[in-house]
Design a protein around this motif. Structure first.
Motif, mmCIF file in Angstrom:
data_model
loop_
_atom_site.group_PDB
_atom_site.id
_atom_site.type_symbol
_atom_site.label_atom_id
_atom_site.label_comp_id
_atom_site.label_asym_id
_atom_site.label_seq_id
_atom_site.Cartn_x
_atom_site.Cartn_y
_atom_site.Cartn_z
ATOM 1 N N ALA A 149 0.835 -1.209 0.000
ATOM 2 C CA ALA A 149 0.000 0.000 0.000
ATOM 3 C C ALA A 149 0.866 1.254 0.000
ATOM 4 C CB ALA A 149 -0.932 -0.017 1.209
ATOM 5 N N HIS A 150 1.935 1.235 0.766
ATOM 6 C CA HIS A 150 2.869 2.353 0.850
ATOM 7 C C HIS A 150 3.481 2.635 -0.526
ATOM 8 C CE1 HIS A 150 5.890 4.917 2.742
ATOM 9 N NE2 HIS A 150 6.838 4.217 2.145
ATOM 10 N N PHE A 151 3.949 1.592 -1.211
ATOM 11 C CA PHE A 151 4.566 1.766 -2.528
ATOM 12 C C PHE A 151 3.548 2.251 -3.564
ATOM 13 C CE2 PHE A 151 7.782 -1.631 -1.179
ATOM 14 C CZ PHE A 151 8.753 -0.698 -0.874
ATOM 15 N N ILE A 152 2.344 1.676 -3.558
ATOM 16 C CA ILE A 152 1.321 2.069 -4.532
ATOM 17 C C ILE A 152 1.012 3.561 -4.414
ATOM 18 C CG2 ILE A 152 -1.126 1.855 -5.138
ATOM 19 C CD1 ILE A 152 -0.874 -1.161 -4.518
ATOM 20 N N GLN A 153 0.870 4.031 -3.193
ATOM 21 C CA GLN A 153 0.502 5.435 -2.991
ATOM 22 C C GLN A 153 1.619 6.395 -3.377
ATOM 23 O OE1 GLN A 153 -2.288 5.935 0.633
ATOM 24 N NE2 GLN A 153 -1.039 4.132 1.068
ATOM 25 N N ARG A 154 2.858 5.930 -3.351
ATOM 26 C CA ARG A 154 4.006 6.792 -3.651
ATOM 27 C C ARG A 154 4.465 6.719 -5.105
ATOM 28 N NH1 ARG A 154 8.300 4.724 0.081
ATOM 29 N NH2 ARG A 154 9.573 6.198 -1.092
ATOM 30 N N ALA A 155 3.907 5.790 -5.885
ATOM 31 C CA ALA A 155 4.384 5.583 -7.253
ATOM 32 C C ALA A 155 3.750 6.549 -8.251
ATOM 33 C CB ALA A 155 4.121 4.146 -7.682
ATOM 34 N N GLN A 156 4.586 7.108 -9.104
ATOM 35 C CA GLN A 156 4.089 7.950 -10.193
ATOM 36 C C GLN A 156 3.403 7.108 -11.267
ATOM 37 O OE1 GLN A 156 7.352 10.359 -11.678
ATOM 38 N NE2 GLN A 156 8.148 10.618 -9.599
ATOM 39 N N HIS A 157 3.894 5.891 -11.465
ATOM 40 C CA HIS A 157 3.352 4.958 -12.459
ATOM 41 C C HIS A 157 3.273 3.579 -11.810
ATOM 42 C CE1 HIS A 157 4.266 8.050 -15.434
ATOM 43 N NE2 HIS A 157 5.473 8.124 -14.892
ATOM 44 N N VAL A 158 2.130 2.913 -11.954
ATOM 45 C CA VAL A 158 1.941 1.565 -11.414
ATOM 46 C C VAL A 158 1.664 0.635 -12.582
ATOM 47 C CG1 VAL A 158 0.584 0.100 -9.864
ATOM 48 C CG2 VAL A 158 0.981 2.492 -9.269
ATOM 49 N N TYR A 159 2.429 -0.448 -12.664
ATOM 50 C CA TYR A 159 2.263 -1.450 -13.715
ATOM 51 C C TYR A 159 1.911 -2.777 -13.042
ATOM 52 C CZ TYR A 159 4.736 2.016 -16.487
ATOM 53 O OH TYR A 159 5.100 3.176 -17.115
ATOM 54 N N SER A 160 0.849 -3.422 -13.528
ATOM 55 C CA SER A 160 0.422 -4.659 -12.896
ATOM 56 C C SER A 160 -0.469 -5.454 -13.831
ATOM 57 C CB SER A 160 -0.338 -4.350 -11.601
ATOM 58 O OG SER A 160 -0.730 -5.535 -10.958
ATOM 59 N N HIS A 161 -0.731 -6.703 -13.452
ATOM 60 C CA HIS A 161 -1.774 -7.479 -14.113
ATOM 61 C C HIS A 161 -3.107 -6.883 -13.687
ATOM 62 C CE1 HIS A 161 0.694 -10.519 -15.931
ATOM 63 N NE2 HIS A 161 1.343 -10.698 -14.792
ATOM 64 N N SER A 162 -4.150 -7.136 -14.482
ATOM 65 C CA SER A 162 -5.400 -6.400 -14.267
ATOM 66 C C SER A 162 -6.523 -7.245 -13.680
ATOM 67 C CB SER A 162 -5.860 -5.795 -15.596
ATOM 68 O OG SER A 162 -5.989 -6.808 -16.577
ATOM 69 N N GLY A 163 -6.248 -8.004 -12.652
ATOM 70 C CA GLY A 163 -7.323 -8.710 -11.970
ATOM 71 C C GLY A 163 -8.240 -7.724 -11.262
ATOM 72 N N TYR A 164 -9.451 -8.147 -10.955
ATOM 73 C CA TYR A 164 -10.418 -7.238 -10.340
ATOM 74 C C TYR A 164 -9.970 -6.790 -8.949
ATOM 75 C CZ TYR A 164 -14.817 -5.032 -9.208
ATOM 76 O OH TYR A 164 -15.771 -4.106 -8.868
ATOM 77 N N THR A 165 -9.307 -7.676 -8.215
ATOM 78 C CA THR A 165 -8.800 -7.297 -6.893
ATOM 79 C C THR A 165 -7.807 -6.145 -7.020
ATOM 80 O OG1 THR A 165 -9.125 -9.533 -6.060
ATOM 81 C CG2 THR A 165 -7.618 -8.140 -4.825
ATOM 82 N N THR A 166 -6.935 -6.216 -8.003
ATOM 83 C CA THR A 166 -5.963 -5.145 -8.231
ATOM 84 C C THR A 166 -6.670 -3.834 -8.553
ATOM 85 O OG1 THR A 166 -4.342 -6.749 -9.046
ATOM 86 C CG2 THR A 166 -3.976 -4.438 -9.624
#
Length: 193
Positions: A149-166
């Motif tokens: 959660a800490h990293f997600i909130q601080r990232a300018q760009h987030v790259y991930s697979h697109s599951g619904y939970t994500t």
């Protein structure tokens, strides 16, 4: 069991909107889903009533006898949300799934990372990666929920697979507009989302 109240949690009240599929087949599949969901007393839908996260997937196209409750997104990261987190991480890559899939996704990152990271002073982070020796990013193979959660909130760009939970996690942490989501190969729902 008919002897006790039952509930199901799902964001799929309708099938994926196949554009090339005949309407009759789509209707039969919708009817089948509604029939299965109607066996429960309650159907809890982790989306908004306006279907802004799951789109037509969370819209019942056939009558569901269960009581429907739209409860908004569900995320384990809600407890770790902070206001005004600094965007001091250039990119965050979140890799999930089986080891083979993770290895393929991570390998595909190496070329773009090498090209872009040399021009930025901010660090890049890889969560769930296998290659701990890549100098282009800081690797956290087993990050905890607060760390993610800490990293997600601080990232300018987030790259991930697109599951619904994500998608729900990114929405809760106000990072959905900074995300680039890649569907897992062969996952029609992820392609739609």
């Amino acid at each position: 069991s008919s002897s006790c109240p039952t509930a199901i949690i799902t964001h799929q009240l309708s099938p994926i909107p196949w554009t090339s599929c005949p309407a009759l087949i789509r209707h039969v599949v919708s009817w089948g889903i509604a029939r299965l969901l109607s066996k429960f007393n309650f159907c809890i839908v982790p989306d908004f009533p306006d279907h802004r996260l799951a789109g037509s997937l969370s819209t019942a196209s056939c009558r569901v006898k269960s009581r429907l409750f739209y409860v908004g997104p569900l995320s384990r990261y809600a407890a770790y949300k902070v206001k005004n987190a600094p965007l001091d991480i250039y990119s965050l890559h979140i890799i999930t799934g089986p080891r083979k899939t993770r290895r393929e996704y991570e390998s595909s990152l190496n070329a773009p990372l090498t090209q872009t990271l040399t021009t930025h002073d901010a660090p890049s982070v890889l969560i769930g990666g296998i290659d701990n020796n890549n100098p282009n990013y800081n690797c956290y193979p087993n990050a905890s929920a607060p760390e993610i959660a800490h990293f997600i909130q601080r990232a300018q760009h987030v790259y991930s697979h697109s599951g619904y939970t994500t998608i729900m996690d990114l929405y809760i942490l106000n990072a959905l507009d900074r995300a680039v989501l890649t569907p897992t190969k062969g996952q029609a729902e992820q392609v739609y989302l």
